[in-house]
Design a protein around this motif. Structure first.
Motif, PDB file in Angstrom:
ATOM      1  N   LEU A  63     -23.975 -21.075   4.128  1.00 55.67           N
ATOM      2  CA  LEU A  63     -24.954 -19.996   4.083  1.00 55.67           C
ATOM      3  C   LEU A  63     -24.772 -19.133   2.834  1.00 55.67           C
ATOM      4  N   LEU A  64     -23.514 -18.894   2.464  1.00 58.71           N
ATOM      5  CA  LEU A  64     -23.260 -18.125   1.241  1.00 58.71           C
ATOM      6  C   LEU A  64     -23.760 -18.872   0.006  1.00 58.71           C
ATOM      7  N   ASP A  65     -23.577 -20.192  -0.010  1.00 60.97           N
ATOM      8  CA  ASP A  65     -24.076 -20.986  -1.139  1.00 60.97           C
ATOM      9  C   ASP A  65     -25.589 -20.885  -1.257  1.00 60.97           C
ATOM     10  N   VAL A  66     -26.274 -20.973  -0.113  1.00 60.39           N
ATOM     11  CA  VAL A  66     -27.737 -20.885  -0.114  1.00 60.39           C
ATOM     12  C   VAL A  66     -28.190 -19.519  -0.623  1.00 60.39           C
ATOM     13  N   ALA A  67     -27.564 -18.454  -0.081  1.00 59.61           N
ATOM     14  CA  ALA A  67     -27.975 -17.099  -0.460  1.00 59.61           C
ATOM     15  C   ALA A  67     -27.668 -16.816  -1.928  1.00 59.61           C
ATOM     16  N   PHE A  68     -26.515 -17.272  -2.403  1.00 58.46           N
ATOM     17  CA  PHE A  68     -26.167 -17.035  -3.800  1.00 58.46           C
ATOM     18  C   PHE A  68     -27.109 -17.794  -4.735  1.00 58.46           C
ATOM     19  N   TRP A  69     -27.460 -19.031  -4.365  1.00 58.23           N
ATOM     20  CA  TRP A  69     -28.388 -19.824  -5.176  1.00 58.23           C
ATOM     21  C   TRP A  69     -29.739 -19.129  -5.286  1.00 58.23           C
ATOM     22  N   MET A  70     -30.190 -18.476  -4.204  1.00 55.51           N
ATOM     23  CA  MET A  70     -31.489 -17.819  -4.220  1.00 55.51           C
ATOM     24  C   MET A  70     -31.444 -16.457  -4.905  1.00 55.51           C
ATOM     25  N   LEU A  71     -30.331 -15.726  -4.749  1.00 54.40           N
ATOM     26  CA  LEU A  71     -30.279 -14.344  -5.229  1.00 54.40           C
ATOM     27  C   LEU A  71     -29.465 -14.168  -6.503  1.00 54.40           C
ATOM     28  N   GLY A  72     -28.521 -15.074  -6.738  1.00 48.61           N
ATOM     29  CA  GLY A  72     -27.699 -14.965  -7.944  1.00 48.61           C
ATOM     30  C   GLY A  72     -26.686 -13.838  -7.917  1.00 48.61           C
ATOM     31  N   SER A  73     -26.421 -13.270  -6.744  1.00 52.53           N
ATOM     32  CA  SER A  73     -25.484 -12.154  -6.610  1.00 52.53           C
ATOM     33  C   SER A  73     -24.587 -12.403  -5.407  1.00 52.53           C
ATOM     34  N   GLY A  74     -23.271 -12.400  -5.637  1.00 49.56           N
ATOM     35  CA  GLY A  74     -22.344 -12.602  -4.535  1.00 49.56           C
ATOM     36  C   GLY A  74     -22.402 -11.488  -3.514  1.00 49.56           C
ATOM     37  N   ARG A  75     -22.520 -10.247  -3.988  1.00 53.56           N
ATOM     38  CA  ARG A  75     -22.565  -9.107  -3.072  1.00 53.56           C
ATOM     39  C   ARG A  75     -23.824  -9.136  -2.215  1.00 53.56           C
ATOM     40  N   GLU A 128     -31.772 -17.040  24.970  1.00 53.12           N
ATOM     41  CA  GLU A 128     -32.464 -17.611  23.815  1.00 53.12           C
ATOM     42  C   GLU A 128     -31.488 -18.310  22.882  1.00 53.12           C
ATOM     43  N   ARG A 129     -30.302 -17.710  22.684  1.00 53.82           N
ATOM     44  CA  ARG A 129     -29.301 -18.358  21.834  1.00 53.82           C
ATOM     45  C   ARG A 129     -28.877 -19.711  22.388  1.00 53.82           C
ATOM     46  N   THR A 130     -28.698 -19.787  23.696  1.00 49.78           N
ATOM     47  CA  THR A 130     -28.235 -21.043  24.283  1.00 49.78           C
ATOM     48  C   THR A 130     -29.275 -22.149  24.171  1.00 49.78           C
ATOM     49  N   ARG A 131     -30.545 -21.777  24.004  1.00 48.45           N
ATOM     50  CA  ARG A 131     -31.595 -22.798  23.870  1.00 48.45           C
ATOM     51  C   ARG A 131     -31.695 -23.351  22.450  1.00 48.45           C
ATOM     52  N   ILE A 132     -31.028 -22.713  21.495  1.00 50.76           N
ATOM     53  CA  ILE A 132     -31.093 -23.167  20.109  1.00 50.76           C
ATOM     54  C   ILE A 132     -30.086 -24.298  19.921  1.00 50.76           C
ATOM     55  N   SER A 133     -30.573 -25.502  19.718  1.00 43.37           N
ATOM     56  CA  SER A 133     -29.696 -26.670  19.642  1.00 43.37           C
ATOM     57  C   SER A 133     -28.970 -26.779  18.297  1.00 43.37           C
ATOM     58  N   GLU A 134     -29.545 -26.210  17.239  1.00 44.01           N
ATOM     59  CA  GLU A 134     -28.940 -26.279  15.910  1.00 44.01           C
ATOM     60  C   GLU A 134     -28.790 -24.861  15.338  1.00 44.01           C
ATOM     61  N   PRO A 135     -27.745 -24.139  15.761  1.00 45.16           N
ATOM     62  CA  PRO A 135     -27.566 -22.764  15.260  1.00 45.16           C
ATOM     63  C   PRO A 135     -27.499 -22.683  13.747  1.00 45.16           C
ATOM     64  N   ARG A 136     -26.873 -23.661  13.113  1.00 47.21           N
ATOM     65  CA  ARG A 136     -26.747 -23.627  11.653  1.00 47.21           C
ATOM     66  C   ARG A 136     -28.110 -23.668  10.989  1.00 47.21           C
ATOM     67  N   SER A 137     -29.030 -24.475  11.508  1.00 48.18           N
ATOM     68  CA  SER A 137     -30.382 -24.538  10.951  1.00 48.18           C
ATOM     69  C   SER A 137     -31.105 -23.213  11.159  1.00 48.18           C
ATOM     70  N   TRP A 138     -30.927 -22.630  12.334  1.00 49.57           N
ATOM     71  CA  TRP A 138     -31.556 -21.326  12.611  1.00 49.57           C
ATOM     72  C   TRP A 138     -31.042 -20.289  11.617  1.00 49.57           C
ATOM     73  N   LEU A 139     -29.734 -20.269  11.398  1.00 46.02           N
ATOM     74  CA  LEU A 139     -29.154 -19.307  10.475  1.00 46.02           C
ATOM     75  C   LEU A 139     -29.621 -19.544   9.045  1.00 46.02           C
ATOM     76  N   CYS A 140     -29.769 -20.819   8.663  1.00 46.55           N
ATOM     77  CA  CYS A 140     -30.275 -21.132   7.314  1.00 46.55           C
ATOM     78  C   CYS A 140     -31.686 -20.582   7.120  1.00 46.55           C
ATOM     79  N   ARG A 141     -32.513 -20.731   8.138  1.00 43.72           N
ATOM     80  CA  ARG A 141     -33.877 -20.199   8.037  1.00 43.72           C
ATOM     81  C   ARG A 141     -33.854 -18.678   7.951  1.00 43.72           C
ATOM     82  N   ALA A 142     -32.957 -18.052   8.735  1.00 44.87           N
ATOM     83  CA  ALA A 142     -32.855 -16.586   8.694  1.00 44.87           C
ATOM     84  C   ALA A 142     -32.397 -16.114   7.321  1.00 44.87           C
ATOM     85  N   VAL A 143     -31.427 -16.826   6.746  1.00 49.48           N
ATOM     86  CA  VAL A 143     -30.936 -16.470   5.413  1.00 49.48           C
ATOM     87  C   VAL A 143     -32.030 -16.652   4.372  1.00 49.48           C
TER      88      VAL A 143
END
Length: 238
Positions: A20-32, A52-67
């Protein structure tokens, strides 16, 4: 109360946050800014109703979309901070109350102080059982009403409720510490007593303190919060 089946391996937690940090840094260019976006994504995750959380089968994908969504919002409106629990409508989880009650219970149960030698022997036995992934031996080292607390600080997808009971605690620890070539588990001084330090590669990924009464562990405290682990990964020099 959380169940052992809800536990996630340490390797998955560390890899997920790094991705998730790699994705966010690639998009924003700022570590902070990337760190802030990741924290916001996890706050949104923990702000979801449990059902609702328990129904999410791929939490990592959900978090990637949120990021991704949070990054796009920042790029569209650079002046907005978008950080803070109020901004996403999340009420912070109060984890101090159960921990305080647990500590009071522990103090009340101590008929006599456990010697350093007794404590160290139990911790070493726990480490060996975890390293061998031996649930039977690990469970035998835990008191029947053992409780485990996982402090992720809302910054990793760790359990947010205590796990209680000998077998559930043993299973949750073995799930968290599932064997991986890059992970090591060692004894180390933690809060003045011998505890356990888990490294993923060269990074300290978890610190575990154990409250011992007699021959058994009565409480387990697992610190996974990246903020609290910074001093372990960047120790202060002499």
């Amino acid at each position: 109360m959380a169940g052992a089946d809800d536990a996630v391996s340490l390797v998955e937690l560390v890899d997920e946050r790094r991705h998730l940090l790699d994705v966010a840094f690639w998009m924003l260019g700022s570590g902070r800014e990337a760190e802030r976006v990741i924290d916001e994504a996890y706050r949104r995750w923990f702000g979801l109703p449990e059902a609702e959380r328990t129904r999410i089968s791929e939490p990592r994908s959900w978090l990637c979309r949120a990021v991704g969504g949070a990054c796009l919002s920042r790029l569209a409106s650079p002046g907005q901070c978008g950080t803070g629990a109020d901004a996403v409508g999340v009420v912070p989880v109060d984890s101090s109350s159960p921990a305080d009650r647990a500590r009071r219970s522990l103090r009340a149960r101590r008929g006599r102080p456990t010697s350093v030698e007794e404590h160290d022997a139990v911790v070493r036995a726990v480490r060996e059982a975890c390293a061998r992934e031996d649930e039977e031996v690990l469970a035998s080292l835990l008191a029947a009403d053992t409780a485990a607390f996982f402090d992720g600080g809302g910054k990793v997808r760790a359990l947010i409720r205590p796990v209680e009971g000998r077998r559930p605690v043993a299973r949750s620890l073995l799930t968290l510490l599932a064997r991986h070539p890059r992970t090591t588990l060692d004894t180390h001084a933690v809060n003045g007593r011998t505890g356990l330090v888990v490294r993923y590669g060269r990074q300290v990924a978890a610190v575990i303190s154990l409250d011992v009464v007699g021959p058994h562990v009565v409480q387990v405290w697992v610190t996974l919060n990246p903020d609290k682990l910074r001093t372990w990964n960047h120790p202060v020099g002499p």
